[in-house]
Scaffold this motif. Structure first.
Motif, short mmCIF file in Angstrom:
data_model
loop_
_atom_site.label_atom_id
_atom_site.label_comp_id
_atom_site.label_asym_id
_atom_site.label_seq_id
_atom_site.Cartn_x
_atom_site.Cartn_y
_atom_site.Cartn_z
N CYS A 130 0.84 -1.19 0.00
CA CYS A 130 0.00 0.00 0.00
C CYS A 130 0.89 1.25 0.00
O CYS A 130 1.93 1.28 0.64
N ASN A 132 -0.18 4.17 1.04
CA ASN A 132 -0.59 5.03 2.15
C ASN A 132 0.38 4.83 3.31
O ASN A 132 0.50 3.73 3.85
N CYS A 135 -0.80 3.05 6.37
CA CYS A 135 -1.38 1.71 6.22
C CYS A 135 -0.23 0.74 5.97
O CYS A 135 0.63 0.99 5.16
N TYR A 137 -0.48 -2.36 4.84
CA TYR A 137 -0.92 -3.51 4.05
C TYR A 137 0.16 -3.97 3.07
O TYR A 137 0.73 -3.17 2.32
N CYS A 173 -5.65 -0.85 -2.47
CA CYS A 173 -5.55 -1.54 -1.18
C CYS A 173 -6.93 -1.99 -0.69
O CYS A 173 -7.85 -1.19 -0.63
N CYS A 176 -7.59 0.17 2.78
CA CYS A 176 -7.82 1.62 2.88
C CYS A 176 -8.12 2.24 1.52
O CYS A 176 -8.27 3.46 1.42
#
Ligand SMILES: [Zn+2]
Length: 273
Positions: A130, A132, A135, A137, A173, A176
């Motif tokens: 991800c 972000n 985040c 992930y 993702c 998010c």
């Protein structure tokens, strides 16, 4: 350096721990070109247009098409006997063998190399992360093809053009809904901390009596440093490469196709593959 298999075999079976460093030459035997040798329409792009965080920010559609094309090419390639020999050796030797790979193509995994026996210094094409910052992930071993319907046409082929894909049709993702990126190390990025930590820990604990350097000239950091460190502690170096590469005074050089050499070199431990 010698190319005497008998003396190599003797050293191999008496080694306490073994390290392997893998590079692009190993995949070349599966017909997979290197990043620099990327074919077709991608030839006209520079690495900074395709493989930097800035490039992704500027044009995620272009970068995702490039990585989708590379995923496709990697999936079309087949792991060879050299990959299988290393995988089998890892199975037999467990925590006395660690493989550090610079390759992102997933061929070692597809040859059933045990996952905890291999460290990806440059990430890999089948991991998604991800973008972000808040985040965490991360998804590994995603071999789904295409990743989104819009990426279905991405190709290494000269006759296929680059499309303008809207950001909403690129991979996102599941947690998010921010854009995902390929889990490879781009130019200008540092190597994954956990990979470096694992390699350092294995080598500095000592007892590495042998390094297999496969398909790489290993002249760049950190690979060059690892070989140097093992050699300084009395370990020996065996190079498997098409090209003449760095000379190590105390070791072996098996010049040619690693798909041919590795099964022979590891046979006393793994039998015939
Ligand atoms: Zn996310």
């Amino acid at each position: 350096m010698s190319n005497d298999l008998r003396s190599f075999h003797q050293h191999l079976i008496s080694s306490r721990k073994v390290l392997a460093i893998l590079g692009a030459g190993l995949s070349a035997s599966s017909g997979l070109s290197t990043f620099r040798g990327a074919g077709g329409l991608w030839k006209k792009y520079d690495a900074v247009d395709l493989a930097t965080p800035e490039a992704f920010e500027l044009d995620p559609s272009l970068v995702w098409q490039f990585y989708s094309a590379r995923r496709k090419a990697a999936l079309a390639a087949v792991p060879h006997r050299g990959h299988k020999a290393l995988a089998k050796f890892s199975e037999r030797w467990g925590n006395r063998f660690l493989t550090l790979t610079q390759n992102v193509d997933g061929l070692s995994e597809r040859a059933c190399h045990p996952r905890d026996g291999i460290v990806h210094l440059h990430g890999d094409l089948f991991t998604l992360k991800c973008t972000n910052f808040n985040c965490r992930y991360k998804e590994s071993g995603n071999f789904r093809e295409p990743l989104t319907p819009a990426l279905a046409n991405a190709s290494m082929d000269d006759n296929v053009g680059v499309e303008r894909i809207p950001e909403s049709q690129l991979p996102h993702c599941p947690q998010c809904n921010t854009l995902l990126r390929p889990g490879v190390v781009w130019f200008g990025e540092s190597l994954p901390y956990d990979a470096i930590f694992r390699a350092d820990e294995y080598i500095s604990a000592g007892d590495v009596d042998l390094v297999l350097v496969v398909g790489t000239s290993a002249t760049v950091w950190p690979a060059a440093g690892y070989i140097e460190e093992v050699a300084q502690r009395g370990g020996k170096v065996a190079v498997f490469n098409i090209d003449e590469s760095t000379k190590w005074p105390d070791g072996w050089f098996f010049q040619g196709d690693s798909a041919e050499w590795l099964p022979k070199a590891l046979e006393p431990v793994i039998g015939r593959v």
